[in-house]
Design a protein around this motif. Structure first.
Motif, PDB file in Angstrom:
ATOM      1  N   PRO A 574       0.821  -1.227   0.000  1.00  0.00           N
ATOM      2  CA  PRO A 574       0.000   0.000   0.000  1.00  0.00           C
ATOM      3  C   PRO A 574       0.844   1.262   0.000  1.00  0.00           C
ATOM      4  CG  PRO A 574      -0.022  -1.035   2.159  1.00  0.00           C
ATOM      5  CD  PRO A 574       0.668  -2.000   1.248  1.00  0.00           C
ATOM      6  N   TYR A 575       2.187   1.126   0.140  1.00  0.00           N
ATOM      7  CA  TYR A 575       3.068   2.288   0.073  1.00  0.00           C
ATOM      8  C   TYR A 575       3.374   2.696  -1.372  1.00  0.00           C
ATOM      9  CZ  TYR A 575       3.897   1.872   5.071  1.00  0.00           C
ATOM     10  OH  TYR A 575       3.733   1.848   6.431  1.00  0.00           O
ATOM     11  N   TYR A 576       3.002   1.839  -2.329  1.00  0.00           N
ATOM     12  CA  TYR A 576       3.301   2.134  -3.727  1.00  0.00           C
ATOM     13  C   TYR A 576       2.556   3.390  -4.174  1.00  0.00           C
ATOM     14  CZ  TYR A 576       4.016   1.368  -8.732  1.00  0.00           C
ATOM     15  OH  TYR A 576       4.378   1.512 -10.050  1.00  0.00           O
ATOM     16  N   LYS A 577       3.272   4.274  -4.860  1.00  0.00           N
ATOM     17  CA  LYS A 577       2.724   5.539  -5.349  1.00  0.00           C
ATOM     18  C   LYS A 577       2.201   6.427  -4.213  1.00  0.00           C
ATOM     19  CE  LYS A 577       3.337   4.958  -9.788  1.00  0.00           C
ATOM     20  NZ  LYS A 577       4.295   5.801 -10.537  1.00  0.00           N
ATOM     21  N   ALA A 578       2.739   6.240  -3.000  1.00  0.00           N
ATOM     22  CA  ALA A 578       2.267   7.022  -1.860  1.00  0.00           C
ATOM     23  C   ALA A 578       3.363   7.886  -1.262  1.00  0.00           C
ATOM     24  CB  ALA A 578       1.707   6.089  -0.784  1.00  0.00           C
ATOM     25  N   THR A 579       4.520   7.986  -1.932  1.00  0.00           N
ATOM     26  CA  THR A 579       5.562   8.869  -1.420  1.00  0.00           C
ATOM     27  C   THR A 579       5.303  10.290  -1.908  1.00  0.00           C
ATOM     28  OG1 THR A 579       7.009   8.475  -3.313  1.00  0.00           O
ATOM     29  CG2 THR A 579       7.231   6.986  -1.452  1.00  0.00           C
ATOM     30  N   SER A 580       6.036  11.240  -1.317  1.00  0.00           N
ATOM     31  CA  SER A 580       5.750  12.653  -1.574  1.00  0.00           C
ATOM     32  C   SER A 580       5.893  13.023  -3.043  1.00  0.00           C
ATOM     33  CB  SER A 580       6.668  13.532  -0.723  1.00  0.00           C
ATOM     34  OG  SER A 580       8.019  13.237  -0.988  1.00  0.00           O
ATOM     35  N   ASN A 581       6.786  12.336  -3.771  1.00  0.00           N
ATOM     36  CA  ASN A 581       6.970  12.666  -5.186  1.00  0.00           C
ATOM     37  C   ASN A 581       6.009  11.931  -6.110  1.00  0.00           C
ATOM     38  OD1 ASN A 581       8.976  14.573  -4.953  1.00  0.00           O
ATOM     39  ND2 ASN A 581      10.639  13.081  -5.035  1.00  0.00           N
ATOM     40  N   ASP A 582       5.247  10.970  -5.553  1.00  0.00           N
ATOM     41  CA  ASP A 582       4.376  10.147  -6.394  1.00  0.00           C
ATOM     42  C   ASP A 582       2.910  10.547  -6.361  1.00  0.00           C
ATOM     43  OD1 ASP A 582       6.424   8.472  -7.259  1.00  0.00           O
ATOM     44  OD2 ASP A 582       6.247   7.182  -5.510  1.00  0.00           O
ATOM     45  N   VAL A 583       2.488  11.207  -5.289  1.00  0.00           N
ATOM     46  CA  VAL A 583       1.052  11.448  -5.118  1.00  0.00           C
ATOM     47  C   VAL A 583       0.534  12.452  -6.148  1.00  0.00           C
ATOM     48  CG1 VAL A 583       1.096  10.933  -2.658  1.00  0.00           C
ATOM     49  CG2 VAL A 583       1.432  13.285  -3.415  1.00  0.00           C
ATOM     50  N   ASP A 584      -0.759  12.420  -6.350  1.00  0.00           N
ATOM     51  CA  ASP A 584      -1.429  13.399  -7.199  1.00  0.00           C
ATOM     52  C   ASP A 584      -1.497  14.703  -6.402  1.00  0.00           C
ATOM     53  OD1 ASP A 584      -3.440  15.069  -8.281  1.00  0.00           O
ATOM     54  OD2 ASP A 584      -4.398  13.369  -9.261  1.00  0.00           O
ATOM     55  N   TRP A 585      -0.727  15.706  -6.852  1.00  0.00           N
ATOM     56  CA  TRP A 585      -0.589  16.930  -6.051  1.00  0.00           C
ATOM     57  C   TRP A 585      -1.902  17.685  -5.942  1.00  0.00           C
ATOM     58  CZ3 TRP A 585       3.174  16.506 -10.245  1.00  0.00           C
ATOM     59  CH2 TRP A 585       4.316  15.820  -9.854  1.00  0.00           C
ATOM     60  N   LEU A 586      -2.659  17.740  -7.004  1.00  0.00           N
ATOM     61  CA  LEU A 586      -3.953  18.430  -6.936  1.00  0.00           C
ATOM     62  C   LEU A 586      -4.890  17.725  -5.963  1.00  0.00           C
ATOM     63  CD1 LEU A 586      -4.625  19.492 -10.636  1.00  0.00           C
ATOM     64  CD2 LEU A 586      -4.412  21.006  -8.678  1.00  0.00           C
ATOM     65  N   MET A 587      -4.839  16.387  -5.954  1.00  0.00           N
ATOM     66  CA  MET A 587      -5.684  15.640  -5.025  1.00  0.00           C
ATOM     67  C   MET A 587      -5.241  15.893  -3.595  1.00  0.00           C
ATOM     68  SD  MET A 587      -8.367  13.835  -5.027  1.00  0.00           S
ATOM     69  CE  MET A 587      -9.267  13.201  -3.616  1.00  0.00           C
ATOM     70  N   LYS A 588      -3.936  16.043  -3.398  1.00  0.00           N
ATOM     71  CA  LYS A 588      -3.439  16.336  -2.053  1.00  0.00           C
ATOM     72  C   LYS A 588      -3.979  17.675  -1.561  1.00  0.00           C
ATOM     73  CE  LYS A 588       0.728  17.048   0.665  1.00  0.00           C
ATOM     74  NZ  LYS A 588       2.194  17.047   0.734  1.00  0.00           N
ATOM     75  N   VAL A 589      -3.990  18.674  -2.444  1.00  0.00           N
ATOM     76  CA  VAL A 589      -4.521  19.982  -2.080  1.00  0.00           C
ATOM     77  C   VAL A 589      -6.008  19.889  -1.746  1.00  0.00           C
ATOM     78  CG1 VAL A 589      -5.091  22.263  -3.009  1.00  0.00           C
ATOM     79  CG2 VAL A 589      -2.793  21.338  -3.311  1.00  0.00           C
ATOM     80  N   LYS A 590      -6.754  19.136  -2.573  1.00  0.00           N
ATOM     81  CA  LYS A 590      -8.185  18.964  -2.305  1.00  0.00           C
ATOM     82  C   LYS A 590      -8.415  18.234  -0.983  1.00  0.00           C
ATOM     83  CE  LYS A 590      -9.459  18.984  -7.203  1.00  0.00           C
ATOM     84  NZ  LYS A 590      -9.907  18.177  -8.362  1.00  0.00           N
ATOM     85  N   MET A 591      -7.569  17.265  -0.704  1.00  0.00           N
ATOM     86  CA  MET A 591      -7.657  16.550   0.571  1.00  0.00           C
ATOM     87  C   MET A 591      -7.427  17.518   1.730  1.00  0.00           C
ATOM     88  SD  MET A 591      -5.108  13.519   1.865  1.00  0.00           S
ATOM     89  CE  MET A 591      -5.034  13.001   3.577  1.00  0.00           C
ATOM     90  N   GLN A 592      -6.426  18.383   1.592  1.00  0.00           N
ATOM     91  CA  GLN A 592      -6.155  19.370   2.641  1.00  0.00           C
ATOM     92  C   GLN A 592      -7.372  20.270   2.864  1.00  0.00           C
ATOM     93  OE1 GLN A 592      -2.690  21.822   1.964  1.00  0.00           O
ATOM     94  NE2 GLN A 592      -3.214  23.229   3.627  1.00  0.00           N
ATOM     95  N   GLY A 593      -8.007  20.692   1.768  1.00  0.00           N
ATOM     96  CA  GLY A 593      -9.181  21.557   1.875  1.00  0.00           C
ATOM     97  C   GLY A 593     -10.341  20.868   2.582  1.00  0.00           C
ATOM     98  N   ARG A 594     -10.535  19.582   2.299  1.00  0.00           N
ATOM     99  CA  ARG A 594     -11.649  18.856   2.928  1.00  0.00           C
ATOM    100  C   ARG A 594     -11.387  18.606   4.411  1.00  0.00           C
ATOM    101  NH1 ARG A 594     -13.122  14.221  -1.447  1.00  0.00           N
ATOM    102  NH2 ARG A 594     -14.292  13.359   0.318  1.00  0.00           N
TER     103      ARG A 594
END
Length: 846
Positions: A574-594
């Motif tokens: 479950p760590y695959y594609k979950a490091t800081s350089n791999d995540v969807d940056w826009l989704m991360k921002v939306k997650m922060q907003g929610r």
């Protein structure tokens, strides 16, 4: 009864057992959190002693109120950092009678009314220093300073504007050292201020404002104008109906500059100020002194002047039952109960903080200085005491969100993971506010609580919609705390909890590390020997929770895997594609907003981007952050801290630096060497280091006390001179220091070596010998830091020597073998003597 003390090795070895062999966690705990006195005596053997210290003190406060928690209950919550983790200052200071320091992690300061005079500016400077010496980070706003060119009624005739005062406050921060680290400062300014563009550009000049983080406060009107390409009006004073200065600007052009500078140098950060004020519960009491003006250095606590916040984290990973298996689930029942305990503990810590402030004020009163000298410091703490007791603000947060999601089988950044995170944070908000209401029944509400003032606050109404009964009880009984929640970067706390920090994605779980070995042991295979002559073997180390995943899925955790095999394992986890350089940056921002909807303060998050992204992506991330309801945002593009600054002396494009050449070895010391003077503090003693330079490179180092009868007394203005080797009539060698005073006369301090403690002198000779043979400076620093000496006082002294040498490391040099205490990556580089993480952007000086 005399308290038991421990040697450094005793404490380190006990902590190493506690952390199950994690050397870095053990050293961090002993160096930063174990109770010590001014003489270097260590009074705690492992974190278990620390947790009992905290539990006993919190239980003492609990006993003052109905239904108290016991020390055993509190210890069980904190033991092994499993559930509830006091952060930073509370962990260091609670029950620590050897240090007169605040339990607050951060403060904001600012004058009431007009504060544009030199007197007000200098008073803020003094208050900043007074707080930093007590271990506090400080934030303050510069929007009250009149813009450049404004008329003033003194001999200057016109104002210099903001930038010189940014430098003043930055320099003060760099001057204050706290047990091996500098103070932390946040400077902010409103985009409405006519000098905001100069503020935004200030850090792009080499060597300027290096001791402060800077963030610009953006209002909704500016953001909309920047997107629409319409004009925007700046003015001073920024809130005046009849401003003295007004100018119309191209909002899009200034916005592009903000984006460009953030892309190039990771600053300025942006604060979406209308969102902050609109959502702020304390701003319902703005007219009573709770008007938010700036944030703390990490940006997660917007504060009014003279308010402060203490931090505590809840370890989310520990509530995942059967982690990394198909049967994994989140124990919401235990979690809800513990959130209530966390809020209760935080309220107890406020009482402990009030006791600490009393001790600080008693100390100030007993100081030998006149009332004229110490009056301003005493008044500062009186203001802080009032705000602390009146509002009882707390900062309950979380750590290990990324690990929690991985353990649940959820991939960070997906819609499913974001929805689950939102549910967790909604639960925290409801349970923390429920706990605060329950405490209001038992202990009384914060003194200025008024439900009528809060009835239109969006955050309070969100709670009302989610839990009408909670809201009815809050109106009836009040609330114990004016605000409760935040999400801060947990830094070294995440190292000791073996988790990721805050809501950041998980760091790369597997990496290579060198292990020091005994070259005389025939059973040990040695891969290589480094420049110090030490033998190392390379081996694989796994992230703690990745090991749990391996065990849960039947993999042999004792096997020595190749890096290729590890990469294949990661791809299945479950760590695959979950490091800081791999995540969807826009989704991360939306997650922060929610998540932000359920946090009454702010969320400290850095968006980590690869080096090759363009400025348009930064633009889209910032705009999305504003639209998603985030209160602030910072981006860090890989490598953007190194080599981006522009020299003030040369406007030409910087050429690529020439390959580094190791300086030539000169065995015979020249009679005269140029010398830098570097001052540092060793416990309560002030020291000075003389660093002899040959061709600009450190060649030798001398250190001694600078304020003792037998020590070395130098004017503070002396930062450079010469070390002269002399031989007396008996053939004895001595080293003299010579400098020019302000009138141009040569002044000589004879016999540097005779002014030193012999033990310090011998160690300095050892270090100088290594320097003369031109070992790379970063290797010398590593060698010095690794020395294990008998006396804790000498251990502290050698840390000062290491700090003195760090300024000579070439910017961009990799700190090989060292991990970032914030994100765990081995991506630290030196920049202006500080260690900067290329992955997460965190920095540490000293």
């Amino acid at each position: 009864m005399e308290k038991q003390t421990y040697t450094y090795d005793e404490a380190f070895n006990a902590s190493l057992d506690y952390f199950k062999g994690d050397e870095l966690a053990a050293r961090v705990w002993v160096n930063k959190y174990a109770v010590k006195d001014s003489f270097g005596n260590i009074y705690e053997k492992s974190p278990a002693d620390m947790h009992w210290r905290i539990a006993n003190e919190v239980a003492r406060i609990e006993a003052k109120y109905p239904n108290p928690m016991s020390a055993q209950e509190l210890f069980d919550l904190m033991d092994h950092f499993k559930y509830i983790v006091p952060q930073g200052s509370p962990m260091t200071g609670i029950g620590n009678d050897y240090q007169i320091a605040s339990l607050s992690n951060c403060f904001v300061i600012g004058m009431d009314g007009s504060a544009d005079s030199y007197g007000a500016i200098i008073r803020i400077d003094e208050e900043q220093v007074q707080l930093m010496k007590r271990r506090g980070g400080v934030g303050h706003d510069l929007s009250h300073i009149r813009p450049k060119g404004s008329p003033v009624k003194n001999s200057a005739l016109t104002s210099t504007g903001l930038v010189p005062f940014m430098e003043r406050y930055s320099n003060s921060t760099r001057e204050v050292a706290q047990d091996g680290r500098r103070g932390a400062l946040m400077l902010s300014v409103s985009i409405k201020h006519p000098d905001s563009e100069a503020f935004i550009d200030a850090k792009m000049t080499e060597g300027k404002v290096t001791g402060a983080n800077v963030s610009v406060k953006l209002d909704d009107e500016f953001m909309q104008a920047a997107i629409d390409g319409t004009p925007y009006v700046q003015q001073f004073p920024i809130d005046s109906k009849n401003p003295k200065v007004k100018k119309e600007i191209d909002a899009s052009a200034l916005w592009k500059k903000i984006v460009h500078n953030a892309w190039k140098s990771a600053e300025p950060g942006v604060l979406f100020w209308d969102t902050i004020i609109r959502e702020s519960v304390p701003d319902c009491y703005a007219d009573l002194g709770y008007r938010t003006v700036s944030t703390n250095p990490c940006g997660e606590i917007p504060l009014c002047p003279y308010d402060s916040c203490r931090l505590l984290a809840i370890n989310l990973y520990s509530y995942v039952i059967n982690p990394f298996t198909p049967e994994a689930y989140f124990d919401f029942e235990t979690f809800e109960k513990h959130v209530g305990y966390a809020q209760r503990i935080m309220d107890d810590i406020i009482d402990l903080e009030l006791e600490k402030i009393d001790a600080i004020m008693e100390k100030i009163k007993s100081d030998p200085e006149s009332e004229e000298v110490k009056g301003s410091e005493e008044h500062l703490w009186e203001k802080i005491y009032k705000k602390t007791g009146q509002g009882r603000r707390t900062g309950v947060g979380i750590t290990a969100e990324g690990d929690m999601l991985a353990a649940m089988g959820l991939r960070y950044g997906t819609e499913e993971a974001t929805a689950f995170s939102e549910k967790v944070h909604k639960t925290i908000a409801l349970m923390a506010y429920r706990s605060s209401v329950n405490m209001a029944k038992e202990r009384g509400a914060f003194t200025i609580y008024d439900s009528e003032r809060e009835k239109n606050n969006p955050f309070i109404n969100r709670l009302k919609d989610a839990d009408p009964e909670l809201y009815e009880d809050m109106v009836k009984y009040g609330r114990r705390n004016i605000a409760c929640l935040t999400i801060a970067p947990t830094g070294t706390t995440s190292l000791m909890t073996q988790t990721t920090s805050g809501i950041e994605p998980v760091f790369m779980p597997v990496y290579k590390r060198r292990r020091k070995v005994n070259p005389n042991d025939p059973e040990v295979h040695i891969d290589y020997v480094d420049e110090t002559g030490d033998a190392f073997e390379e081996y694989i180390v796994y992230h703690h929770h990745f090991l749990t995943w391996m065990k849960a899925n039947g993999y042999d955790t004792d096997k020595k895997y190749t890096q290729e095999e590890i990469d294949a394992l990661v791809a299945q986890s479950p760590y695959y594609k979950a490091t800081s350089n791999d995540v969807d940056w826009l989704m991360k921002v939306k997650m922060q907003g929610r998540i932000q909807k359920w946090v009454d303060h702010s969320i400290s998050v850095t968006i980590n981007l690869p080096n090759n992204v363009d400025e348009d992506l930064v633009n889209r991330l910032y705009v999305e952050a504003w639209r998603s309801g985030c209160k602030g945002c910072t981006v860090y593009r890989d490598g953007s801290r190194s080599g981006v600054l522009i020299s003030a002396k040369n406007d030409k494009k910087k050429e690529e630096p020439a390959p580094f050449k190791r300086p030539e070895i000169v065995e015979v010391r020249p009679k005269v060497l140029e010398c830098d003077v570097v001052r540092f503090q060793n416990n309560k003693d002030k020291w000075v280091a003389f660093v002899g330079l040959l061709d600009g490179h450190p060649y030798e180092i001398f250190t001694g006390l600078q304020d003792d009868d037998e020590g070395i007394v130098l004017p503070k203005s002396v930062t450079h001179g010469r070390i002269i080797k002399n031989i007396d009539e008996n053939g004895n060698k001595r080293y003299d220091f010579q400098f020019e005073n302000r009138r141009g006369y040569k002044m000589t301090v004879e016999g540097l070596s005779e002014r030193f403690n012999k033990e310090y002198w011998n160690y300095a000779k050892l270090i100088s010998g290594v320097l003369r043979w031109r070992m790379p400076i970063e290797k010398v620093i590593k060698l010095v830091e690794s020395l294990q000496l008998d006396s804790e006082n000498i251990n502290t002294w050698k840390n000062g020597v290491a700090r003195a040498l760090k300024k000579y490391v070439i910017d961009g040099t990799e700190a090989k073998g060292m991990k970032c205490p914030n994100c765990g990556q081995e991506t630290l580089v030196y920049q202006e003597g500080c260690l900067i993480c290329k992955t997460c952007g965190s920095s540490r000086c000293g």
